[in-house]
Design a protein around this motif. Structure first.
Motif, PDB file in Angstrom:
ATOM      1  N   TYR A 127      -1.816  -0.579  -5.201  1.00 24.48           N
ATOM      2  CA  TYR A 127      -2.288  -2.106  -4.778  1.00 24.48           C
ATOM      3  C   TYR A 127      -3.519  -2.461  -5.100  1.00 24.48           C
ATOM      4  CZ  TYR A 127      -5.150   0.486  -1.368  1.00 24.48           C
ATOM      5  OH  TYR A 127      -6.182   1.218  -0.662  1.00 24.48           O
TER       6      TYR A 127
ATOM      7  N   PHE B 283     -14.649   2.001  -6.516  1.00 24.37           N
ATOM      8  CA  PHE B 283     -13.375   2.176  -5.757  1.00 24.37           C
ATOM      9  C   PHE B 283     -12.083   1.207  -5.876  1.00 24.37           C
ATOM     10  CE2 PHE B 283     -17.751   2.421  -3.722  1.00 24.37           C
ATOM     11  CZ  PHE B 283     -17.603   3.568  -3.376  1.00 24.37           C
ATOM     12  N   ARG B 284     -11.840   1.244  -7.435  1.00 25.21           N
ATOM     13  CA  ARG B 284     -10.844   0.474  -7.901  1.00 25.21           C
ATOM     14  C   ARG B 284     -10.724  -0.916  -7.711  1.00 25.21           C
ATOM     15  NH1 ARG B 284      -7.222   3.886  -9.777  1.00 25.21           N
ATOM     16  NH2 ARG B 284      -5.282   2.324  -9.596  1.00 25.21           N
TER      17      ARG B 284
ATOM     18  N   GLY C 289     -15.726  10.089   1.843  1.00 20.92           N
ATOM     19  CA  GLY C 289     -15.569   9.010   1.438  1.00 20.92           C
ATOM     20  C   GLY C 289     -16.343   7.748   1.996  1.00 20.92           C
TER      21      GLY C 289
ATOM     22  N   ARG D  17      -7.243  -4.392  -4.858  1.00 19.96           N
ATOM     23  CA  ARG D  17      -8.413  -4.561  -3.738  1.00 19.96           C
ATOM     24  C   ARG D  17      -8.693  -6.258  -3.754  1.00 19.96           C
ATOM     25  NH1 ARG D  17      -6.122   0.212  -4.563  1.00 19.96           N
ATOM     26  NH2 ARG D  17      -7.445   1.700  -3.843  1.00 19.96           N
TER      27      ARG D  17
ATOM     28  N   THR E  19       0.655  -1.173   0.237  1.00 15.56           N
ATOM     29  CA  THR E  19       0.014   0.157   0.152  1.00 15.56           C
ATOM     30  C   THR E  19       0.828   1.245   0.042  1.00 15.56           C
ATOM     31  OG1 THR E  19      -0.208  -0.144   2.441  1.00 15.56           O
ATOM     32  CG2 THR E  19      -1.800  -0.900   1.231  1.00 15.56           C
TER      33      THR E  19
ATOM     34  N   SER F  63     -13.035  -4.807  -4.151  1.00 14.20           N
ATOM     35  CA  SER F  63     -13.876  -3.736  -3.973  1.00 14.20           C
ATOM     36  C   SER F  63     -15.048  -3.486  -5.252  1.00 14.20           C
ATOM     37  CB  SER F  63     -13.030  -2.641  -3.710  1.00 14.20           C
ATOM     38  OG  SER F  63     -12.355  -2.005  -4.584  1.00 14.20           O
TER      39      SER F  63
ATOM     40  N   SER G  72       1.022   3.658  -2.149  1.00 11.77           N
ATOM     41  CA  SER G  72       0.193   4.533  -2.618  1.00 11.77           C
ATOM     42  C   SER G  72      -1.217   4.075  -3.013  1.00 11.77           C
ATOM     43  CB  SER G  72       0.762   5.134  -3.855  1.00 11.77           C
ATOM     44  OG  SER G  72       0.538   4.575  -5.118  1.00 11.77           O
ATOM     45  N   TYR G  73      -2.534   4.909  -2.871  1.00 13.07           N
ATOM     46  CA  TYR G  73      -3.830   4.501  -3.038  1.00 13.07           C
ATOM     47  C   TYR G  73      -3.737   3.701  -4.401  1.00 13.07           C
ATOM     48  CZ  TYR G  73      -8.745   4.665  -3.790  1.00 13.07           C
ATOM     49  OH  TYR G  73     -10.094   4.397  -3.759  1.00 13.07           O
ATOM     50  N   THR G  74      -3.120   3.890  -5.446  1.00 15.66           N
ATOM     51  CA  THR G  74      -3.138   3.179  -6.766  1.00 15.66           C
ATOM     52  C   THR G  74      -2.170   2.057  -6.896  1.00 15.66           C
ATOM     53  OG1 THR G  74      -1.796   5.143  -7.652  1.00 15.66           O
ATOM     54  CG2 THR G  74      -4.113   5.456  -7.855  1.00 15.66           C
TER      55      THR G  74
END
Length: 163
Positions: A27, A49-50, A102, A29, A21, A45, A23-25
């Protein structure tokens, strides 16, 4: 006080990749949901939410759980009322509101069961509606949520006599 039933699930995240993790992008889900003695369920997810659209999302499983619980109670109560159900389908929908922070929550779920039953002297749309009401009153999951779960049954279909 009634009996207690315990349920166990193992959730294992499988999406760390090489950077975790960082960064948010960075990893995935993706994860698996496992229940004792059953095959793993591929989950992720929601795509919004990616998440991976080829895997089940918690939100989908939540709506399906409410529908499933209602169906199982309906079948039980129909049988105890002498109503023979031949087919049952439900096109369930749920609405979730996501806030600017969120966070979010479900605001409602609508069940749209459609049943096919054998003809009988006590079989009518009114009688089936009452069984749906009883099923809703008994459904463990619908009784556990803090939003409206609405049941909108379609008119019954009468099964053709078996030849």
């Amino acid at each position: 006080m009634g009996a207690f039933h315990d349920y166990r699930a193992t959730i294992t995240w499988t999406g760390a990749g090489t950077t975790g993790t960082s960064s948010y992008t960075a990893y995935s889900r993706d994860h698996t949901v496992e229940f004792p003695g059953l095959p793993p369920l591929p989950a992720s997810s929601d795509p919004a939410f990616r998440g991976d659209p080829t895997r089940y999302s918690p939100e989908q499983l939540f709506v399906a759980s409410l529908s499933d619980c209602h169906m199982l109670w309906f079948l039980h109560l129909a049988s105890s009322h002498g109503i023979v159900v031949r087919e049952y389908t439900d096109e369930a929908t749920g609405r979730m509101r996501v806030e600017s922070s969120g966070a979010g929550q479900f605001v409602d779920v609508t069940l749209r069961p459609r049943v096919t039953v054998d003809a009988g002297p006590d079989v009518s749309d009114e009688a089936l509606a009452r069984v749906h009401e009883l099923a809703h009153e008994h459904c463990f999951l619908a009784r556990s949520v803090n939003f409206a779960v609405t049941v909108e049954p379609a008119p019954a279909r009468i099964a053709q006599p078996q030849a």
